[in-house]
Design a protein around this motif. Structure first.
Motif, PDB file in Angstrom:
ATOM      1  N   ILE A   1      20.473 -37.470 -96.779  1.00 55.75           N
ATOM      2  CA  ILE A   1      20.574 -38.646 -97.618  1.00 55.75           C
ATOM      3  C   ILE A   1      19.344 -38.726 -98.507  1.00 55.75           C
ATOM      4  CG2 ILE A   1      20.673 -41.151 -97.646  1.00 55.75           C
ATOM      5  CD1 ILE A   1      22.051 -40.897 -94.862  1.00 55.75           C
ATOM      6  N   GLY A   2      19.569 -38.750 -99.802  1.00 56.90           N
ATOM      7  CA  GLY A   2      18.468 -38.856-100.747  1.00 56.90           C
ATOM      8  C   GLY A   2      18.309 -40.285-101.242  1.00 56.90           C
TER       9      GLY A   2
ATOM     10  N   GLU B   1      23.803 -52.121-101.772  1.00 55.47           N
ATOM     11  CA  GLU B   1      24.861 -52.953-101.194  1.00 55.47           C
ATOM     12  C   GLU B   1      25.142 -54.167-102.055  1.00 55.47           C
ATOM     13  OE1 GLU B   1      23.303 -53.207 -96.848  1.00 55.47           O
ATOM     14  OE2 GLU B   1      25.284 -54.123 -96.894  1.00 55.47           O
ATOM     15  N   GLY B   2      24.083 -54.792-102.536  1.00 52.16           N
ATOM     16  CA  GLY B   2      24.240 -56.000-103.343  1.00 52.16           C
ATOM     17  C   GLY B   2      24.935 -55.719-104.668  1.00 52.16           C
ATOM     18  N   GLN B   3      24.557 -54.610-105.296  1.00 49.82           N
ATOM     19  CA  GLN B   3      25.207 -54.235-106.564  1.00 49.82           C
ATOM     20  C   GLN B   3      26.689 -53.950-106.346  1.00 49.82           C
ATOM     21  OE1 GLN B   3      22.299 -50.998-107.315  1.00 49.82           O
ATOM     22  NE2 GLN B   3      22.247 -51.750-109.425  1.00 49.82           N
ATOM     23  N   ILE B   4      27.002 -53.263-105.254  1.00 53.02           N
ATOM     24  CA  ILE B   4      28.410 -52.958-104.967  1.00 53.02           C
ATOM     25  C   ILE B   4      29.187 -54.254-104.745  1.00 53.02           C
ATOM     26  CG2 ILE B   4      30.003 -51.873-103.342  1.00 53.02           C
ATOM     27  CD1 ILE B   4      27.767 -49.776-102.785  1.00 53.02           C
TER      28      ILE B   4
ATOM     29  N   VAL C   1      27.246 -37.587-104.419  1.00 56.81           N
ATOM     30  CA  VAL C   1      26.876 -38.870-103.824  1.00 56.81           C
ATOM     31  C   VAL C   1      27.630 -39.093-102.515  1.00 56.81           C
ATOM     32  CG1 VAL C   1      26.240 -39.946-106.005  1.00 56.81           C
ATOM     33  CG2 VAL C   1      28.615 -40.084-105.216  1.00 56.81           C
ATOM     34  N   VAL C   2      27.008 -39.859-101.637  1.00 54.82           N
ATOM     35  CA  VAL C   2      27.619 -40.205-100.351  1.00 54.82           C
ATOM     36  C   VAL C   2      27.413 -41.691-100.079  1.00 54.82           C
ATOM     37  CG1 VAL C   2      27.350 -37.903 -99.306  1.00 54.82           C
ATOM     38  CG2 VAL C   2      25.506 -39.591 -99.073  1.00 54.82           C
ATOM     39  N   GLY C   3      28.199 -42.188 -99.112  1.00 56.40           N
ATOM     40  CA  GLY C   3      28.055 -43.575 -98.690  1.00 56.40           C
ATOM     41  C   GLY C   3      29.167 -44.459 -99.216  1.00 56.40           C
ATOM     42  N   TYR C   4      29.334 -45.633 -98.594  1.00 56.10           N
ATOM     43  CA  TYR C   4      30.375 -46.590 -98.963  1.00 56.10           C
ATOM     44  C   TYR C   4      31.740 -45.889 -99.049  1.00 56.10           C
ATOM     45  CZ  TYR C   4      32.242 -50.927-100.879  1.00 56.10           C
ATOM     46  OH  TYR C   4      32.966 -52.092-101.082  1.00 56.10           O
ATOM     47  N   GLY C   5      32.008 -45.046 -98.057  1.00 51.55           N
ATOM     48  CA  GLY C   5      33.288 -44.339 -97.979  1.00 51.55           C
ATOM     49  C   GLY C   5      33.216 -42.884 -98.382  1.00 51.55           C
ATOM     50  N   LEU C   6      32.269 -42.549 -99.233  1.00 53.04           N
ATOM     51  CA  LEU C   6      32.184 -41.159 -99.708  1.00 53.04           C
ATOM     52  C   LEU C   6      31.430 -40.300 -98.693  1.00 53.04           C
ATOM     53  CD1 LEU C   6      31.691 -43.005-102.634  1.00 53.04           C
ATOM     54  CD2 LEU C   6      32.383 -40.730-103.361  1.00 53.04           C
TER      55      LEU C   6
ATOM     56  N   PRO D   1      26.053 -48.129 -95.956  1.00 49.66           N
ATOM     57  CA  PRO D   1      26.508 -49.324 -96.683  1.00 49.66           C
ATOM     58  C   PRO D   1      26.209 -49.292 -98.184  1.00 49.66           C
ATOM     59  CG  PRO D   1      24.605 -49.843 -95.313  1.00 49.66           C
ATOM     60  CD  PRO D   1      24.957 -48.413 -95.025  1.00 49.66           C
ATOM     61  N   TYR D   2      25.500 -48.288 -98.648  1.00 51.17           N
ATOM     62  CA  TYR D   2      25.175 -48.170-100.070  1.00 51.17           C
ATOM     63  C   TYR D   2      25.525 -46.763-100.531  1.00 51.17           C
ATOM     64  CZ  TYR D   2      21.123 -46.013 -97.855  1.00 51.17           C
ATOM     65  OH  TYR D   2      20.324 -45.219 -97.076  1.00 51.17           O
ATOM     66  N   VAL D   3      25.393 -46.487-101.823  1.00 58.38           N
ATOM     67  CA  VAL D   3      25.679 -45.146-102.361  1.00 58.38           C
ATOM     68  C   VAL D   3      24.358 -44.440-102.597  1.00 58.38           C
ATOM     69  CG1 VAL D   3      26.615 -43.856-104.314  1.00 58.38           C
ATOM     70  CG2 VAL D   3      27.881 -45.805-103.387  1.00 58.38           C
ATOM     71  N   ALA D   4      24.254 -43.236-102.037  1.00 63.46           N
ATOM     72  CA  ALA D   4      23.021 -42.458-102.163  1.00 63.46           C
ATOM     73  C   ALA D   4      23.335 -41.072-102.699  1.00 63.46           C
ATOM     74  CB  ALA D   4      22.338 -42.329-100.796  1.00 63.46           C
ATOM     75  N   ARG D   5      22.322 -40.474-103.195  1.00 65.27           N
ATOM     76  CA  ARG D   5      22.412 -39.088-103.615  1.00 65.27           C
ATOM     77  C   ARG D   5      22.288 -38.186-102.380  1.00 65.27           C
ATOM     78  NH1 ARG D   5      19.190 -37.058-108.551  1.00 65.27           N
ATOM     79  NH2 ARG D   5      19.633 -34.853-108.406  1.00 65.27           N
ATOM     80  N   LEU D   6      23.067 -37.090-102.370  1.00 67.14           N
ATOM     81  CA  LEU D   6      22.920 -36.107-101.307  1.00 67.14           C
ATOM     82  C   LEU D   6      21.941 -35.048-101.752  1.00 67.14           C
ATOM     83  CD1 LEU D   6      24.415 -35.257 -98.488  1.00 67.14           C
ATOM     84  CD2 LEU D   6      25.328 -33.434 -99.923  1.00 67.14           C
TER      85      LEU D   6
END
Ligand code: IMP
Ligand code: MG
Length: 178
Positions: A8-9, A15-18, A155-160, A170-175
């Motif tokens: 996870i990068g 989370e708030g933006q999403i 990208v990973v997170g929030y389902g990805l 819970p947020y979107v991060a760079r892999l």
């Protein structure tokens, strides 16, 4: 190309933006689909968290269908070959279809699903994606609702996921690799 390990990068979307964007999309969809026979078509597995949050922000009667498509395996680039692993359970003729997807990358997956569903005579068909990665598009796909545009990074997170992991972030991060 097979990546042996991913990490996870940096956080790209909080989370708030999403949550804020999902609320806005829900409001738009609620006003656009007033009086429609709305069916959300959620693409497994990546779109489930987005669908779960978004559907609760749509203040309309609606139903949900789940479909599963595969093209990726554990790689980070699309093969362009798409297969339908799980189809919708009922007829969509005369319904207003809104496809819910996590991310559009090359566009092959979405074009395949859209073309398949269009042969079944829905009244309308639109597409809602959390993330758009336009720099990697290989086929033209009109997107009706877009959460965020992301750069050409995995990208990973929030389902990805990457190799089925990190969907629960819970947020979107760079892999990052290595
Ligand atoms: P496309 O057919 O190339 O548009 O790929 C779409 C599918 O690839 C999505 O449904 C995702 O499952 C997956 N995908 C594309 N880019 C990413 C990414 O950056 N992270 C995680 N999955 C991705
Ligand atoms: Mg997916």
């Amino acid at each position: 190309m097979k990546m042996a390990e991913g990490h996870i990068g940096e956080e790209l979307i909080s989370e708030g933006q999403i949550a804020q964007r999902v609320r806005e999309l829900g409001q738009r969809i609620t006003s656009d689909y007033a009086g429609a026979d709305l069916v959300l078509v959620c693409i497994l597995k990546g779109a489930t968290i987005f669908w779960s949050d978004l559907s609760r922000r749509i203040d309309l009667p609606l139903t949900t269908e789940f479909v599963a498509l595969s093209s990726y395996g554990d790689r980070t680039a699309s093969s362009g070959v798409v297969r339908l692993d799980l189809d919708v359970s009922g007829s969509i003729e005369g319904k207003d279809i809104l496809i819910i997807e996590d991310i559009i990358d090359s566009g092959h997956t979405m074009r395949y699903l859209r073309d398949k569903l269009l042969t079944r005579n829905p009244t309308s068909l639109r597409i809602c994606v959390l993330l758009d990665k336009p720099s990697r598009r290989e086929v033209e796909i009109p997107l009706d609702y877009v959460g965020f545009t992301v750069p050409d990074v995995f990208v990973v997170g929030y389902g990805l996921d990457f190799a089925q992991k990190y969907r629960n972030l819970p947020y979107v991060a760079r892999l990052t690799s290595g």
